[in-house]
Write a protein that holds these residues in place. Structure first.
Motif, PDB file in Angstrom:
ATOM      1  N   MET A 131      -6.894  57.445 -27.897  1.00  0.00           N
ATOM      2  CA  MET A 131      -8.037  56.914 -28.636  1.00  0.00           C
ATOM      3  C   MET A 131      -8.238  57.648 -29.965  1.00  0.00           C
ATOM      4  O   MET A 131      -7.789  58.785 -30.154  1.00  0.00           O
ATOM      5  CB  MET A 131      -9.311  57.047 -27.787  1.00  0.00           C
ATOM      6  CG  MET A 131      -9.247  56.311 -26.457  1.00  0.00           C
ATOM      7  SD  MET A 131      -8.940  54.529 -26.622  1.00  0.00           S
ATOM      8  CE  MET A 131     -10.483  53.990 -27.358  1.00  0.00           C
ATOM      9  N   ASP A 132      -8.935  56.991 -30.880  1.00  0.00           N
ATOM     10  CA  ASP A 132      -9.266  57.573 -32.179  1.00  0.00           C
ATOM     11  C   ASP A 132     -10.630  58.274 -32.039  1.00  0.00           C
ATOM     12  O   ASP A 132     -11.667  57.618 -31.955  1.00  0.00           O
ATOM     13  CB  ASP A 132      -9.330  56.474 -33.235  1.00  0.00           C
ATOM     14  CG  ASP A 132      -9.645  57.018 -34.629  1.00  0.00           C
ATOM     15  OD1 ASP A 132      -9.942  58.222 -34.749  1.00  0.00           O
ATOM     16  OD2 ASP A 132      -9.617  56.223 -35.590  1.00  0.00           O
ATOM     17  N   TYR A 133     -10.608  59.604 -32.027  1.00  0.00           N
ATOM     18  CA  TYR A 133     -11.828  60.374 -31.778  1.00  0.00           C
ATOM     19  C   TYR A 133     -12.686  60.562 -33.026  1.00  0.00           C
ATOM     20  O   TYR A 133     -13.667  61.312 -32.995  1.00  0.00           O
ATOM     21  CB  TYR A 133     -11.483  61.713 -31.126  1.00  0.00           C
ATOM     22  CG  TYR A 133     -11.180  61.546 -29.651  1.00  0.00           C
ATOM     23  CD1 TYR A 133     -12.181  61.687 -28.693  1.00  0.00           C
ATOM     24  CD2 TYR A 133      -9.908  61.199 -29.218  1.00  0.00           C
ATOM     25  CE1 TYR A 133     -11.921  61.499 -27.350  1.00  0.00           C
ATOM     26  CE2 TYR A 133      -9.632  61.010 -27.872  1.00  0.00           C
ATOM     27  CZ  TYR A 133     -10.642  61.158 -26.942  1.00  0.00           C
ATOM     28  OH  TYR A 133     -10.382  60.969 -25.609  1.00  0.00           O
ATOM     29  N   THR A 134     -12.331  59.880 -34.089  1.00  0.00           N
ATOM     30  CA  THR A 134     -13.217  59.838 -35.257  1.00  0.00           C
ATOM     31  C   THR A 134     -14.158  58.638 -35.175  1.00  0.00           C
ATOM     32  O   THR A 134     -15.036  58.481 -36.031  1.00  0.00           O
ATOM     33  CB  THR A 134     -12.418  59.762 -36.572  1.00  0.00           C
ATOM     34  OG1 THR A 134     -11.729  58.504 -36.641  1.00  0.00           O
ATOM     35  CG2 THR A 134     -11.424  60.905 -36.674  1.00  0.00           C
ATOM     36  N   LYS A 135     -13.968  57.791 -34.147  1.00  0.00           N
ATOM     37  CA  LYS A 135     -14.766  56.575 -33.987  1.00  0.00           C
ATOM     38  C   LYS A 135     -15.412  56.523 -32.607  1.00  0.00           C
ATOM     39  O   LYS A 135     -14.946  57.157 -31.662  1.00  0.00           O
ATOM     40  CB  LYS A 135     -13.877  55.343 -34.181  1.00  0.00           C
ATOM     41  CG  LYS A 135     -13.239  55.257 -35.563  1.00  0.00           C
ATOM     42  CD  LYS A 135     -12.325  54.049 -35.667  1.00  0.00           C
ATOM     43  CE  LYS A 135     -11.662  53.956 -37.038  1.00  0.00           C
ATOM     44  NZ  LYS A 135     -10.735  52.810 -37.128  1.00  0.00           N
ATOM     45  N   CYS A 136     -16.460  55.745 -32.494  1.00  0.00           N
ATOM     46  CA  CYS A 136     -17.124  55.537 -31.205  1.00  0.00           C
ATOM     47  C   CYS A 136     -16.263  54.642 -30.321  1.00  0.00           C
ATOM     48  O   CYS A 136     -15.582  53.747 -30.808  1.00  0.00           O
ATOM     49  CB  CYS A 136     -18.483  54.866 -31.402  1.00  0.00           C
ATOM     50  SG  CYS A 136     -19.643  55.790 -32.424  1.00  0.00           S
ATOM     51  N   PHE A 137     -16.293  54.880 -29.014  1.00  0.00           N
ATOM     52  CA  PHE A 137     -15.631  53.980 -28.068  1.00  0.00           C
ATOM     53  C   PHE A 137     -16.252  54.140 -26.675  1.00  0.00           C
ATOM     54  O   PHE A 137     -16.886  55.152 -26.373  1.00  0.00           O
ATOM     55  CB  PHE A 137     -14.114  54.216 -28.022  1.00  0.00           C
ATOM     56  CG  PHE A 137     -13.693  55.616 -27.650  1.00  0.00           C
ATOM     57  CD1 PHE A 137     -13.622  56.036 -26.324  1.00  0.00           C
ATOM     58  CD2 PHE A 137     -13.336  56.525 -28.643  1.00  0.00           C
ATOM     59  CE1 PHE A 137     -13.224  57.317 -25.988  1.00  0.00           C
ATOM     60  CE2 PHE A 137     -12.935  57.816 -28.321  1.00  0.00           C
ATOM     61  CZ  PHE A 137     -12.873  58.210 -26.988  1.00  0.00           C
ATOM     62  N   ASN A 138     -16.067  53.110 -25.872  1.00  0.00           N
ATOM     63  CA  ASN A 138     -16.586  53.108 -24.505  1.00  0.00           C
ATOM     64  C   ASN A 138     -15.768  54.049 -23.628  1.00  0.00           C
ATOM     65  O   ASN A 138     -14.544  54.084 -23.693  1.00  0.00           O
ATOM     66  CB  ASN A 138     -16.551  51.691 -23.931  1.00  0.00           C
ATOM     67  CG  ASN A 138     -17.078  51.619 -22.512  1.00  0.00           C
ATOM     68  OD1 ASN A 138     -16.388  51.155 -21.623  1.00  0.00           O
ATOM     69  ND2 ASN A 138     -18.295  52.083 -22.269  1.00  0.00           N
ATOM     70  N   VAL A 139     -16.459  54.819 -22.793  1.00  0.00           N
ATOM     71  CA  VAL A 139     -15.817  55.784 -21.902  1.00  0.00           C
ATOM     72  C   VAL A 139     -16.109  55.390 -20.449  1.00  0.00           C
ATOM     73  O   VAL A 139     -17.271  55.342 -20.054  1.00  0.00           O
ATOM     74  CB  VAL A 139     -16.340  57.215 -22.159  1.00  0.00           C
ATOM     75  CG1 VAL A 139     -15.658  58.213 -21.232  1.00  0.00           C
ATOM     76  CG2 VAL A 139     -16.138  57.610 -23.607  1.00  0.00           C
ATOM     77  N   PRO A 140     -15.082  55.103 -19.641  1.00  0.00           N
ATOM     78  CA  PRO A 140     -15.319  54.784 -18.234  1.00  0.00           C
ATOM     79  C   PRO A 140     -15.921  55.958 -17.459  1.00  0.00           C
ATOM     80  O   PRO A 140     -16.806  55.776 -16.629  1.00  0.00           O
ATOM     81  CB  PRO A 140     -13.920  54.434 -17.707  1.00  0.00           C
ATOM     82  CG  PRO A 140     -13.167  53.986 -18.919  1.00  0.00           C
ATOM     83  CD  PRO A 140     -13.674  54.844 -20.034  1.00  0.00           C
ATOM     84  N   PHE A 141     -15.434  57.173 -17.752  1.00  0.00           N
ATOM     85  CA  PHE A 141     -15.902  58.360 -17.030  1.00  0.00           C
ATOM     86  C   PHE A 141     -15.971  59.537 -18.003  1.00  0.00           C
ATOM     87  O   PHE A 141     -14.963  60.018 -18.472  1.00  0.00           O
ATOM     88  CB  PHE A 141     -14.956  58.662 -15.856  1.00  0.00           C
ATOM     89  CG  PHE A 141     -15.130  60.018 -15.207  1.00  0.00           C
ATOM     90  CD1 PHE A 141     -16.338  60.704 -15.236  1.00  0.00           C
ATOM     91  CD2 PHE A 141     -14.068  60.614 -14.549  1.00  0.00           C
ATOM     92  CE1 PHE A 141     -16.488  61.948 -14.642  1.00  0.00           C
ATOM     93  CE2 PHE A 141     -14.199  61.856 -13.939  1.00  0.00           C
ATOM     94  CZ  PHE A 141     -15.413  62.535 -13.990  1.00  0.00           C
ATOM     95  N   GLY A 142     -17.181  59.972 -18.295  1.00  0.00           N
ATOM     96  CA  GLY A 142     -17.381  61.155 -19.130  1.00  0.00           C
ATOM     97  C   GLY A 142     -17.876  62.296 -18.275  1.00  0.00           C
ATOM     98  O   GLY A 142     -18.815  62.135 -17.488  1.00  0.00           O
ATOM     99  N   GLN A 143     -17.247  63.441 -18.408  1.00  0.00           N
ATOM    100  CA  GLN A 143     -17.643  64.589 -17.594  1.00  0.00           C
ATOM    101  C   GLN A 143     -19.123  64.908 -17.776  1.00  0.00           C
ATOM    102  O   GLN A 143     -19.666  64.812 -18.873  1.00  0.00           O
ATOM    103  CB  GLN A 143     -16.798  65.801 -17.979  1.00  0.00           C
ATOM    104  CG  GLN A 143     -16.976  66.986 -17.045  1.00  0.00           C
ATOM    105  CD  GLN A 143     -16.547  68.281 -17.714  1.00  0.00           C
ATOM    106  OE1 GLN A 143     -17.101  68.697 -18.718  1.00  0.00           O
ATOM    107  NE2 GLN A 143     -15.522  68.894 -17.165  1.00  0.00           N
ATOM    108  N   GLY A 144     -19.767  65.328 -16.700  1.00  0.00           N
ATOM    109  CA  GLY A 144     -21.210  65.533 -16.708  1.00  0.00           C
ATOM    110  C   GLY A 144     -21.692  66.826 -17.313  1.00  0.00           C
ATOM    111  O   GLY A 144     -22.830  67.229 -17.058  1.00  0.00           O
ATOM    112  N   SER A 145     -20.880  67.469 -18.137  1.00  0.00           N
ATOM    113  CA  SER A 145     -21.307  68.722 -18.762  1.00  0.00           C
ATOM    114  C   SER A 145     -22.341  68.488 -19.858  1.00  0.00           C
ATOM    115  O   SER A 145     -23.155  69.372 -20.152  1.00  0.00           O
ATOM    116  CB  SER A 145     -20.103  69.481 -19.330  1.00  0.00           C
ATOM    117  OG  SER A 145     -19.360  68.650 -20.201  1.00  0.00           O
TER     118      SER A 145
END
Length: 265
Positions: free
Chosen positions: A171-185
């Motif tokens: 993914m391009d981390y300079t842009k917003c995108f949908n995340v199925p699973f983001g760590q809960g930190s």
């Protein structure tokens, strides 16, 4: 007369990690705009800490911050249940789940809230999370599968292309995108949505409760990665080193697949 709704509520769950939390709180207070009306709940799961000199010094230090409230559970209720502990007290527009080992280096909350205010379709947000050296952490993942959980335990570059796919390295981390699973930190969620979902499923004592919450959020809204805010996460990966924690991790995996169905790859 009802109490005015705050812009932001935050929970940090403590368990024998007072030094880390004091760094998290002090940097949070240092960098977060004073214009943001917030309350920070410190939920202490350290059942054997009450009355100790360390706890007393910790609570005294927290008392220097008027918007920080200390809550003692009396037992280790687990990660998800610890964050749910203050659910009934939440009266905010946004709620943040923050790990004790987070360090703030900028006003991440104001940036995230500005972003979410502009897009009602975003129910939850995860920022740009880096380690202490500034390297982006692999906390953004595609749907959990048995294969990917197995490969996480294998060190080295074996099956690296699959590992990269699971951790969304394409993914391009300079842009917003949908995340199925983001760590809960570090997650910021609309408080109304958090309450609608009844917070974390506290049947998960620790591990996988964040994956479960993300899946439920994405079923009715969107979890989005937002590059315009950055935090540091020390991330010690305790279950990789501790057999007791590894056992808890495997039990949480079993519960997750029982709840959502097994996806092998």
């Amino acid at each position: 007369m009802s109490e005015k709704k705050k812009d932001l509520s935050i929970t940090i769950v403590a368990y024998h990690n007072y030094d880390d939390i004091l760094v998290a709180v002090s940097t949070l207070e240092q960098y977060t705009s004073k214009k943001l009306d917030k309350i920070v709940y410190i939920v202490d799961n350290g059942e054997d800490c009450q009355g100790t000199p360390q706890q007393k010094a910790f609570v005294e230090k927290l008392g220097e911050y008027p918007d920080v409230k200390y809550c003692f559970t009396g037992e280790n209720v687990g990660f998800g249940k610890g964050h749910n502990y203050v659910m009934e007290s939440l009266n905010s527009k946004y709620h943040a789940v923050v790990n004790p080992d987070i360090i703030f280096v900028e006003d991440a909350f104001t940036a995230i809230i500005d972003y979410m205010d502009k897009d009602d379709s975003v129910g939850m947000c995860i920022p740009h999370i880096v380690d202490e050296a500034g390297n982006m952490q692999k906390v953004y993942r595609r749907e959990i599968t048995v294969l990917d959980l197995f490969l996480r335990k294998i060190k080295g570059n074996i099956f690296q292309s699959r590992k990269n796919y699971h951790t969304m390295q394409d993914m391009d981390y300079t842009k917003c995108f949908n995340v199925p699973f983001g760590q809960g930190s570090f997650l910021v969620i609309r408080t109304e949505l958090f309450k609608k979902l009844n917070g974390f499923d506290d049947r998960f004592f620790m591990y996988m409760e964040d994956a479960d919450l993300c899946k439920r959020v994405n079923s009715i809204s969107k979890l989005m990665y937002y590059p315009g805010a950055k935090v540091i996460h020390k991330w010690e990966k305790g279950s990789h080193k501790n057999k007791a924690l590894m056992k808890i991790h495997f039990e949480s995996m079993r519960m997750y697949f029982k709840k959502w169905g097994i996806k092998w790859f």
